[in-house]
Structure formats: C-alpha cells, structure tokens
Design an enzyme around this catalytic site. Structure first.
Site, PDB file in Angstrom:
ATOM      1  N   ARG A  53      -4.550   1.058   2.101  1.00 49.84           N
ATOM      2  CA  ARG A  53      -3.838   2.333   2.120  1.00 49.84           C
ATOM      3  C   ARG A  53      -4.458   3.168   3.232  1.00 49.84           C
ATOM      4  O   ARG A  53      -5.456   2.776   3.841  1.00 49.84           O
ATOM      5  CB  ARG A  53      -3.824   3.031   0.740  1.00 49.84           C
ATOM      6  N   GLY A  54      -3.871   4.333   3.481  1.00 53.40           N
ATOM      7  CA  GLY A  54      -4.311   5.124   4.635  1.00 53.40           C
ATOM      8  C   GLY A  54      -3.450   4.722   5.824  1.00 53.40           C
ATOM      9  O   GLY A  54      -3.258   3.521   6.083  1.00 53.40           O
ATOM     10  N   ALA A  55      -2.953   5.735   6.538  1.00 58.35           N
ATOM     11  CA  ALA A  55      -1.924   5.473   7.554  1.00 58.35           C
ATOM     12  C   ALA A  55      -2.325   4.436   8.620  1.00 58.35           C
ATOM     13  O   ALA A  55      -1.606   3.447   8.827  1.00 58.35           O
ATOM     14  CB  ALA A  55      -1.502   6.795   8.188  1.00 58.35           C
ATOM     15  N   ARG A 109       6.203   1.176   2.375  1.00 56.11           N
ATOM     16  CA  ARG A 109       5.837   2.561   2.043  1.00 56.11           C
ATOM     17  C   ARG A 109       6.511   3.462   3.079  1.00 56.11           C
ATOM     18  O   ARG A 109       6.452   3.174   4.271  1.00 56.11           O
ATOM     19  CB  ARG A 109       4.312   2.780   2.053  1.00 56.11           C
ATOM     20  N   GLN A 229      -8.546   8.791  -4.510  1.00 55.75           N
ATOM     21  CA  GLN A 229      -9.075   8.237  -3.255  1.00 55.75           C
ATOM     22  C   GLN A 229     -10.315   8.997  -2.797  1.00 55.75           C
ATOM     23  O   GLN A 229     -11.145   8.451  -2.083  1.00 55.75           O
ATOM     24  CB  GLN A 229      -8.003   8.296  -2.147  1.00 55.75           C
ATOM     25  N   ASP A 270      -0.503  11.316   7.426  1.00 58.35           N
ATOM     26  CA  ASP A 270       0.324  10.094   7.415  1.00 58.35           C
ATOM     27  C   ASP A 270       1.460  10.162   8.416  1.00 58.35           C
ATOM     28  O   ASP A 270       2.000   9.134   8.820  1.00 58.35           O
ATOM     29  CB  ASP A 270       0.891   9.852   6.020  1.00 58.35           C
ATOM     30  N   ASN A 280       0.523  14.780   4.462  1.00 60.69           N
ATOM     31  CA  ASN A 280      -0.712  14.109   4.031  1.00 60.69           C
ATOM     32  C   ASN A 280      -0.715  14.078   2.504  1.00 60.69           C
ATOM     33  O   ASN A 280       0.213  14.589   1.845  1.00 60.69           O
ATOM     34  CB  ASN A 280      -1.942  14.839   4.585  1.00 60.69           C
ATOM     35  N   LYS A 281      -1.743  13.481   1.952  1.00 61.81           N
ATOM     36  CA  LYS A 281      -1.837  13.301   0.495  1.00 61.81           C
ATOM     37  C   LYS A 281      -1.520  14.587  -0.249  1.00 61.81           C
ATOM     38  O   LYS A 281      -1.936  15.677   0.162  1.00 61.81           O
ATOM     39  CB  LYS A 281      -3.249  12.796   0.166  1.00 61.81           C
TER      40      LYS A 281
HETATM   41  O1  MRU Z   1      -1.704   7.145  -0.506  1.00 61.41           O
HETATM   42  P1  MRU Z   1      -2.764   6.888   0.516  1.00 61.41           P
HETATM   43  O2  MRU Z   1      -4.103   6.618  -0.069  1.00 61.41           O
HETATM   44  O3  MRU Z   1      -2.330   5.823   1.496  1.00 61.41           O
HETATM   45  O4  MRU Z   1      -2.868   8.236   1.326  1.00 61.41           O
HETATM   46  C1  MRU Z   1      -3.766   8.329   2.390  1.00 61.41           C
HETATM   47  C2  MRU Z   1      -3.850   9.674   2.976  1.00 61.41           C
HETATM   48  O5  MRU Z   1      -3.189  10.588   2.568  1.00 61.41           O
HETATM   49  C3  MRU Z   1      -4.748   9.832   4.170  1.00 61.41           C
HETATM   50  O6  MRU Z   1      -5.236  11.141   4.234  1.00 61.41           O
HETATM   51  C4  MRU Z   1      -3.938   9.568   5.441  1.00 61.41           C
HETATM   52  O7  MRU Z   1      -3.321   8.315   5.378  1.00 61.41           O
HETATM   53  C5  MRU Z   1      -4.783   9.631   6.640  1.00 61.41           C
HETATM   54  S1  MRU Z   1      -5.810   8.182   6.754  1.00 61.41           S
HETATM   55  C6  MRU Z   1      -6.767   8.290   8.089  1.00 61.41           C
END
Ligand code: MRU
Length: 392
Positions: A53-55, A109, A229, A270, A280-281
């Site tokens: 996970r994470g962009a 996603r 996370q 993201d 973002n999250k």
């Molecule tokens: O749902 P996730 O865990 O994939 O969400 C991740 C985030 O929101 C991060 O802040 C974002 O992807 C930036 S990662 C460098």
C-alpha cells in the site's frame, strides 16, 4: 532501509526465482512475512488487500504486474500465446491481452494515481516491441527502473525537506523553551514511509535525513484508523531507525497544535492535482484545518509520479476509494498471549462506512516537497518545478 541490521525494501525482484517479492504489510509490526507475486491475479490481490500500500509502492507493484502479465500469462485469455521452451520465436502476447490485463491491474485501487502511471509506463515501453522476448525484457527493465527512480526521488525529497526542518531548528525563538533547546516536533499521518515507497519514504524522508544529521526531533504518529498504518507501520519504521516518536489518536493533533507542541506537519499523498489539491489518507484534511487555524506549517511530500496533471479540482475530480466496512468494525492486534487476533468493536448490527481518503484543498497547504525542490501549492509554482507539464 535497515531492519535489525539487514537492508530491506518493501518490494524487490528475486533473480533466483525470477519473481516479484513483497513484504506482506498486513501483518506488521507483529510478523514480518514475505509474499511472492507470480501472476497478475496475485498482484491485484496484493494491491486490493493491501499486502502492499502507499501510492509509490502501488505504482511499482503495478509495474511488476505488467511484467507478470508477460512472464506468467493467463493461458486462457492471452490470445496468440503459444508456449515453447525450445523456440522463443513462437511465443507471442497479443496487444489486446496485455492492455486488458493492465486495465485489471489499474482498477485494483482507484485513488493513487501512481498505479495507472506505473502500469502505463511499463505497458507503453513493452508495446514498442513486437517480439515476446523483447517485451519480457523491457517490461522487467522498466519496472526495475521505476523502483530505482522512486527510491532516488525519495532521497531527494529527504534533502529538500531537511532544509525546512533545519530552518525551524535554527529559529531560536521556536527552538528555545525557558532558555533551553527543545526538540523539533513533527506530526505525520498514515504511513508515508519507506514501506509506502521504496526507500526513505516521502513524508518520512526529511525526518530520516534530519535525524541522521543530528537534529533533535520527535515525531507525533497519528494512529490512522481504521487500518492503523500510523501505529502499525510508521511507528515500526521509526522505531527500527531509533527515532523518538509517540503514537497519538487521530483526534489529538488539533489539541497538540493549540498548545505549541507541533512545529511542522508533513504528510504524503495519493494524488495531487496540478492546482495543488491533495488526496491522502482519511483524516489528512482535518489535520490541515487544525494546522491552518494554529499557524503550523503543513507540507505535503511527493514524487512527481503522484501529480495528476489532468485534474484541476481535487474535491470534484479525485475518485475516493470506499473499502470494506469490516475494516472499521474489526481491529487487529496481539492478545496478551501474543496471538494476532481481530476483534469486533461496534455493535454487531451497526453500519459502518469506510471512506479511505479525503481531499485537502490547496489553500490549506503551505508547500510541496518534491524531488526537484520545494514549491507552493498553486499551479504556477508547481509548474515552475515541472515546466514540461505546462501544456498538458
Ligand atoms: O491506504 P493506504 O495505506 O495505501 O494509504 C496510504 C497513504 O495515504 C499515504 O499517505 C500515501 O499513499 C502517500 S505514500 C508515500
């Protein structure tokens, strides 16, 4: 980055088995398990179920998914694929099959633009070639190039972000409390660390750099419900690096800011529009509002792969993922005997809604930390760093 003295990345290509390997992040911090992704379906599952996970990491995983589509094709769908170990000239992957598989990966996603970016980059590189062996080779090369470039981008984000933390550290007024030096307090949300990228992280890269260069820092880690996370992954990463940190509830940031206990907020993203709106999250927007109200600088760290140059209005245009409500209803953790368990929190029959991201409007953002430097959150300033996207 190092985990107990051993260099680790969240994704790598294993030369011996010729497969993609990832850390299964669902089990961290309690178990460090490696998963092998040998098909397109396993890549899609790993992205959807959030092994990865994470962009930026989703982008890299999707990129390897295109390699998998060629290396380990689905025999039923791949049209024109004939397998022969002895004669590589008879192998063929149709363009349609490849494009259809890429679409399936991109749909895994919806919010992080890096996924489509990574998949399309490898797809377009592979489509330039006709021969199976060339496509296979170039797909692997391109996916590996993405991994290395993103790692380097994060290193540069660390350099530029470090300058911001250093400036805060040199500001005597902020630094002194009752005549004594005090720590620089940084608040971050979710995990935008190396687990979410490849190395260093985006939001955490300036933190690692500042710490490694001797600045006395402390990080407030939002737990980041529902999947935690922050408390599971960011706290684990920072702890492994020896960085002082404290896990807080998602609702604590405003209170800390009101009491002068946060010097800077740094988060990841993201998808960011060319006009500077940031998805973002979920919960990031509320942190930005609190920061704005309290005059705390709010920075977003991102590699250029996270800009969506086609969008101008984040609230209206960025697709927000809605995930399984059970992620809210159940919480995972260790019981007192050390077993990883999942427990139900609300009443069995209560509904839950799981919007995974929110959009922070550009007006609440102090600036962006990118691999090309720091800019403000409006189009002209962003394009001053990325002029090649001015006419897109
Ligand atoms: O749902 P996730 O865990 O994939 O969400 C991740 C985030 O929101 C991060 O802040 C974002 O992807 C930036 S990662 C460098």
């Amino acid at each position: 980055m190092k985990v107990d003295g051993k260099e680790m990345r969240p994704i790598w290509f294993d030369l011996k088995s010729q497969t993609v390997k990832v850390i299964d992040q669902r089990l961290l911090p309690h178990q460090l398990i490696v998963a092998e992704l040998k098909t397109v379906d396993s890549v899609i599952e790993a992205i959807k179920k959030m092994f990865v996970r994470g962009a930026p990491l989703i982008g890299a995983t999707g990129a390897f998914g295109v390699y998998n589509a060629i290396a380990y094709p689905n025999y039923a769908n791949c049209g024109g694929y004939e397998y022969s170990d002895s004669d590589s000239d008879t192998k063929k992957i149709s363009d349609k099959y490849l494009k259809d598989e890429c679409k399936r990966i991109k749909d895994a996603r919806p919010t992080a633009v890096n996924l489509a970016w990574g998949v399309d980059r490898v797809l377009n590189a592979a489509l330039k070639y006709e021969k199976y062996e060339d496509r296979l080779k170039i797909a692997l090369q391109e996916a590996c190039a993405i991994v290395e470039e993103e790692a380097d981008n994060c290193r540069l984000i660390g350099e530029y972000g470090y300058q911001l933390i250093k400036a805060i550290n040199q500001n005597k007024e902020l630094k002194l409390v009752e005549g004594k030096n005090r720590r620089i307090n940084i608040l971050t949300h979710c995990n935008a660390g190396w687990l979410a990228t490849i190395e260093y992280g985006t939001a955490t890269a300036p933190i690692y750099t500042a710490f490694d260069r001797g600045i006395d820092i402390h990080v407030w880690v939002d737990e980041t419900r529902p999947l935690n996370q922050g408390s599971r992954l960011t706290a684990w990463e920072l702890g492994k690096h020896g960085i002082p940190h404290t896990v807080i509830t998602d609702n604590a940031g405003g209170h800390l800011m009101q009491h002068g206990m946060v010097d800077i907020v740094i988060v990841g993203t993201d998808r960011t529009t060319r006009t500077g709106d940031v998805a973002n999250k979920i919960g990031t927007y509320l942190k930005a509002l609190a920061a704005y109200d309290n005059g705390v600088p709010f920075y977003v760290a991102l590699p250029s792969s996270t800009f969506d140059w086609s969008l101008t209005d984040g609230v209206k245009q960025i697709p927000i993922e809605e995930r399984d409500p059970d992620e809210i209803r159940y919480v995972q953790g260790l019981d007192k005997k050390g077993n990883l368990i999942s427990v139900l929190v609300p009443p069995e029959d209560s509904n839950a809604a799981n919007h995974a991201f929110d959009v922070t409007p550009a007006r609440l953002i102090t600036g962006f930390i990118t691999e090309r430097g720091v800019c403000n959150a409006y189009e002209e300033s962003i394009l001053s760093l990325f002029p090649e996207y001015a006419n897109i």
